[in-house]
Design a protein around this motif. Structure first.
Motif, PDB file in Angstrom:
ATOM      1  N   TRP A 664       0.836  -1.216   0.000  1.00 60.21           N
ATOM      2  CA  TRP A 664       0.000   0.000   0.000  1.00 60.21           C
ATOM      3  C   TRP A 664       0.864   1.256   0.000  1.00 60.21           C
ATOM      4  O   TRP A 664       0.616   2.202  -0.741  1.00 60.21           O
ATOM      5  N   ALA A 669      -1.654   2.806  -3.532  1.00 59.53           N
ATOM      6  CA  ALA A 669      -3.009   2.325  -3.826  1.00 59.53           C
ATOM      7  C   ALA A 669      -3.378   1.258  -2.803  1.00 59.53           C
ATOM      8  O   ALA A 669      -2.542   0.814  -1.999  1.00 59.53           O
ATOM      9  N   ARG A 670      -4.652   0.839  -2.866  1.00 62.42           N
ATOM     10  CA  ARG A 670      -5.154  -0.076  -1.837  1.00 62.42           C
ATOM     11  C   ARG A 670      -5.482  -1.460  -2.380  1.00 62.42           C
ATOM     12  O   ARG A 670      -5.424  -2.450  -1.642  1.00 62.42           O
ATOM     13  N   ASN A 671      -5.828  -1.611  -3.614  1.00 55.88           N
ATOM     14  CA  ASN A 671      -6.363  -2.865  -4.151  1.00 55.88           C
ATOM     15  C   ASN A 671      -5.300  -3.977  -4.179  1.00 55.88           C
ATOM     16  O   ASN A 671      -4.179  -3.763  -4.662  1.00 55.88           O
ATOM     17  N   TRP A 706     -11.393  -3.884  -1.062  1.00 60.35           N
ATOM     18  CA  TRP A 706     -10.055  -3.723  -1.648  1.00 60.35           C
ATOM     19  C   TRP A 706      -9.400  -5.069  -1.990  1.00 60.35           C
ATOM     20  O   TRP A 706      -8.314  -5.100  -2.566  1.00 60.35           O
ATOM     21  N   SER A 743     -11.807   0.940 -12.625  1.00 58.94           N
ATOM     22  CA  SER A 743     -12.290   1.675 -11.446  1.00 58.94           C
ATOM     23  C   SER A 743     -11.471   2.929 -11.183  1.00 58.94           C
ATOM     24  O   SER A 743     -11.918   3.836 -10.470  1.00 58.94           O
ATOM     25  N   THR A 745      -8.875   3.204  -9.352  1.00 63.67           N
ATOM     26  CA  THR A 745      -8.387   3.281  -7.966  1.00 63.67           C
ATOM     27  C   THR A 745      -6.973   2.752  -7.801  1.00 63.67           C
ATOM     28  O   THR A 745      -6.398   2.844  -6.715  1.00 63.67           O
TER      29      THR A 745
END
Length: 974
Positions: A664, A669-671, A706, A743, A745
């Motif tokens: 992260w 990012a989080r995914n 996530w 997305s 993200t």
């Protein structure tokens, strides 16, 4: 009918009726046609007809058997069939004229014919192994039938049969004339005399009622339970129904079990307990039960010997005689007194008999001067494997005596020195005696009034209710001489000033020379016969009894329920050595599941290193000390070039949690993309990417947004199978990555085990990680290799699992074996990835990287190198895998063998085409393996895979033992 007439009738051959004649009877009298085959029988002819729609049994008896007896059998079946909560029973059927018994003449031979419904199910008699559940169920079934017949009446029940145990003595005498083997005839006669001697004083209290008298493994049918075990649920063959002793019904059932007992007569106890719980027996009946079992064994073997003189080609008798000889052998291999004690204990009637007055044997030895040695599993005098020295007990006893003059072993102690490695049964480890080292010449006196008996140097003091067995005493008295309590009987053997030794054992049975040790299962019964010799010394020489059940209850009271333990009734394990673990009763188990202890248990080099470091310093890694720098450097050197930065933590869960935080922080990012069926840990983050429903049944419905699980690349049972499935599984990842791209993200990373460990060691499709890692890195994501279970040399052919795929990850997580049980985990990564975490503050683990943990980690690596454990994992693992794959050629339940080195997964399936998981069978197999001395557990989402991940020191001999025991289970059942 007289006993002689009964025996004469039993000598008649079966009716001479062919299958063609049987088919004609069925067609002409019952209107039935279909395929016919003969079923076995000792004196009837039985034919099974399958019409396609239904199956029936045609029973043909000789005319010499009274019709009223056959009517009684029919009536008993009808009676039981009409009751509630009864086992399944056949139902007699009438012919076209309404007759249930037909009197026919077949080629001049008069016969009586009946037709019964056929009960589906497998007989137990051909099942070599019967589970405890099956044995107990047979006892329950026997009691149900006895209860059902209790109020039944019929004039045909009053009959004379050779099987009637009320007449066992005279019948045996008649049958013995047909036994031509003199040694066997003498053994049979001796056994019957002993049985009758024990039965006769008790039989006045026996209850009489209608009984089936043949509820045996051969006369019940069974169905498989959810674990794939055979459990009886139906009774056939009412040919011996009669009025007889109630307890004889249970004796017949118990005798039939003995050829399944693998030589252990205690095998029958669950059946007795189950019968008694449903239909209580009187104490006199229970005391006579074992002698009645012996009597039944005598009649069985003598009758078969006789029948073979009449019909040498009787396939039914020929097929059973080996079983019956085994029943006779097991029944006569154990004292009546021992089985009586065991049976009474099994039903809760084991009130301890008080000891008679017993004085001190050695009045010159003060009780407080007796020092007790500790030879138990927990003894500190056992160092490394010195317990395997055959003389270690005497050495330790002599050492103790040298310090205090008098030293004694402990009665009732389960001695580690008597364990047996790689044994499929628990050895005799419980001491029923004591050994004492003391000054030679010490005087001994009679502890009670007795008569002297001798066997060479072995001395026995015999009284009406107690015997004392003594070795090591110079006794001038002759056999037959009487002594009174307190009378001198001799001196401890040995020269003046030397150390002497005595062996003492009490026994209540004057006809018995008791063993010195008992198996854990038999220890309680033997202790009733051989009580503690403590009164002889005036001081307790008893070892504390294990309290495993109480400890388990304590654990369950205070230890959180989600923290499960292996097995529903687990052994209490308190010691280990290499690939072996020992319970408190001295039973050795082969540890085939413990990937935490990569070096094996009790490694002396590791113990010394840990002890030294603990004596110096243990603190947290924020202090400056050598071990943390040295260990971090060693770990970085193990990783591929570029992975040069190390975090130290306590566990695999923490390592994976930290790896996700690094991803992260570095990617911004989080995914996270993860695999289905995977397990990565229990912390919030590591649990979030774990999708194994075996570990968390709600895993698939509780993932945070996530987490993006992708199709498990399971090349055996996944949607795409075989080595050519790479593109399909990579395509599944590509779709998920595209969804994340859409997305907007961003992608943090991808985490997976580099060999599909939790699913059973399944290798990933060729090239899978190369392609997936490329797609992840294109998007700025981090590739995390979870090596917690599969790495660190366990695969044998590779140190790291990712090496098989030809890739280098961005982050490696390790734990478990790297500490050999010490809480120790690590994250190895690139400097820039590690530094990204500083944006969120510093990282700290109180115990991760402590001096002790670092010394443990370095010592593990040193031992792995010096003892060539990775090479052993490759060589022994390849050998073991070949053995397991060979089992797959013999047993359809074996679907395939996954993995390599000493990370293997043997997958069980009910059908190799549909791959239906054999979940319940796998659980039953693991339970049976425990009984055979192997620790094994299931894994995978369907819990149908044996997760084979033993210590890397596993020897070839141990690997073969595991394969042999697995073969035994698959051959015999579970």
């Amino acid at each position: 009918m007289s006993d002689n007439a009964s025996v004469q009738r039993a000598r008649l051959p079966r009716p001479n009726v062919s299958a063609e004649q049987a088919a004609r009877i069925l067609r002409e009298h019952y209107g039935l046609e279909g395929s016919i085959r003969e079923l076995g029988s000792q004196q009837d002819r039985n034919y099974l007809i399958d019409t396609g729609a239904s199956r029936f049994v045609l029973k043909i008896a000789r005319a010499e058997y009274a019709t009223v007896e056959l009517e009684a059998q029919n009536a008993a079946m009808h009676h039981l069939a009409g009751l509630q909560n009864m086992p399944r029973v056949p139902v007699p059927l009438a012919d076209g004229a309404g007759r249930h018994i037909l009197a026919l003449s077949l080629d001049g031979e008069d016969c009586q014919v009946r037709l019964l419904t056929y009960l589906d199910g497998a007989p137990l008699t051909r099942q070599h192994f019967l589970s405890t559940q099956a044995v107990s169920a047979l006892g329950t079934l026997s009691a149900q039938i006895a209860l059902g017949l209790r109020d039944f009446s019929h004039p045909g029940l009053d009959r004379d049969l050779q099987w009637d145990l009320r007449r066992a003595g005279p019948v045996a005498l008649q049958l013995l004339g047909s036994v031509t083997d003199h040694a066997r005839r003498d053994a049979i006669a001796k056994a019957m005399v002993a049985a009758v001697k024990h039965i006769r004083p008790l039989q006045a209290a026996f209850r009489t009622q209608p009984i089936h008298h043949d509820v045996t493994d051969d006369n019940v049918v069974s169905r498989r339970d959810r674990h794939g075990r055979f459990v009886p649920d139906g009774v056939i063959d009412f040919g011996d129904v009669m009025t007889g002793w109630l307890v004889a019904d249970l004796a017949v059932t118990c005798a039939s079990l003995l050829h399944h007992a693998d030589g252990d007569p205690f095998f029958i106890l669950p059946a007795i307990r189950a019968f008694h719980e449903l239909y209580s027996l009187k104490e006199e009946e229970l005391r006579a039960l074992w002698p009645l079992v012996v009597a039944r064994a005598v009649i069985l073997v003598a009758s078969s010997e006789q029948q073979l003189t009449i019909e040498p080609d009787n396939a039914y008798v020929l097929g059973n005689i080996d079983h019956e000889r085994k029943i006779f052998e097991v029944a006569n291999a154990v004292p009546f007194s021992l089985m009586e004690a065991a049976i009474l204990q099994a039903v809760g009637m084991d009130a301890e008999k008080p000891l008679p007055p017993i004085g001190r044997l050695l009045p010159g030895i003060a009780p407080e001067d007796v020092r007790l040695t500790d030879l138990s599993v927990l003894s500190l005098d056992f160092v490394n494997d010195n317990w395997s020295d055959h003389e270690i007990d005497w050495k330790l006893l002599a050492k103790a005596a040298a310090e205090t003059d008098v030293a004694s072993t402990r009665y009732g102690e389960y001695r580690l020195s008597y364990t047996r490695l790689r044994s499929d049964r628990a050895p005799a480890t419980c001491a029923l005696h004591v050994d004492i080292c003391l000054p030679a010449g010490a005087e001994a006196v009679a502890p009670f009034d007795a008569t002297i008996a001798r066997n060479g140097h072995h001395l026995v003091l015999v009284s009406d209710d107690m015997c004392l067995h003594v070795d090591g005493l110079d006794c001038p008295l002759e056999a037959g001489e009487a002594v009174t309590a307190g009378q001198p009987i001799g001196h401890v053997a040995g020269a003046a000033g030397a150390v002497g030794g005595l062996r003492l054992q009490l026994c209540r049975d004057a006809d018995l020379v008791p063993p010195l040790f008992a198996t854990p299962e038999q220890a309680a019964a033997w202790s009733m016969l051989c009580p503690s010799p403590s009164p002889l010394l005036g001081a307790s020489v008893d070892a504390p009894a294990p309290h495993s059940a109480e400890l388990l209850a304590m654990r369950q009271r205070s230890f959180a329920r989600p923290q499960k333990n292996y097995y529903s009734n687990p052994p209490q394990i308190e010691r280990g050595w290499k690939e072996h673990m020992f319970d408190v009763c001295g039973r050795a188990y082969l540890d085939m599941v413990n990937n935490v202890t990569i070096l094996g248990h009790g490694h002396p080099r590791l113990a010394r290193a840990v002890g030294r470091q603990w004596s110096l310093l243990n603190t947290n890694s924020r202090f400056h000390y050598a071990a943390v720098a040295e260990f971090s450097n060693r770990l970085a050197e193990l990783a591929p070039e570029g992975l040069d930065t190390v975090f130290l933590v306590n566990s695999g869960s923490e390592a994976n949690d930290l790896a996700l935080r690094l991803a992260w922080a570095y990617a911004g990012a989080r995914n996270i993309v993860s695999l289905l069926e995977a397990y990565h840990g229990w912390t919030v983050a590591s649990d979030a990417v774990s999708t194994s429903i075996a570990d968390n049944p709600r895993a698939l419905e509780t993932r945070p947004d996530w987490v993006h699980p992708v199709t498990a690349p399971n090349t055996y049972r996944g949607p795409f199978r075989g080595k050519d499935s790479t593109a399909d599984y990579v395509g599944a990842v590509a779709k998920t990555l595209q969804h994340i791209d859409d997305s907007g993200t961003g992608l943090a990373g991808f985490i997976c085990e580099t060999v599909y460990g939790n699913a059973g060691g399944i290798p990933l499709p060729p090239g899978y990680l190369q392609q997936v890692y490329g797609m992840v890195r294109e998007r700025g994501g981090v590739c995390i290799a979870d090596e917690v279970q599969v790495g660190y040399g366990r695969l044998g052919h590779y140190f790291w699992g990712f090496e098989e795929q030809g890739v280098v990850p961005d982050i490696i997580t390790v734990a478990k074996g790297m500490g050999n049980g010490q809480p120790l985990g690590t994250v190895i990564t690139r400097r820039e990835v590690a530094d990204a975490l500083e944006q969120e503050g510093y990282f700290f683990s109180s115990a991760g990287g402590s001096p002790v943990s670092c010394v443990v980690g370095m010592t593990v690596l040193d031992i792995m190198r010096d003892e060539r454990l990775q090479e052993n994992a490759r060589e022994t693992g390849d050998h073991l895998k070949a053995r397991l794959e060979a089992l797959g050629q013999r047993f359809p339940l074996v679907g395939t063998v996954h993995g390599m080195g000493l990370y293997l997964g043997l997958e069980f399936v009910r059908d190799r085409e549909t791959l239906e998981p054999a979940t319940e069978e796998t659980a039953g197999i693991c339970d049976r393996l425990l009984d055979l001395g192997v620790i094994m557990q299931p894994t995978g989402d369907h819990l149908n895979v044996l997760k084979i991940k033993p210590p890397l020191c596993l020897s070839r001999e141990s690997a073969d033992f595991f394969a042999d025991m697995l073969e035994k289970v698959l051959s015999e059942g579970w």
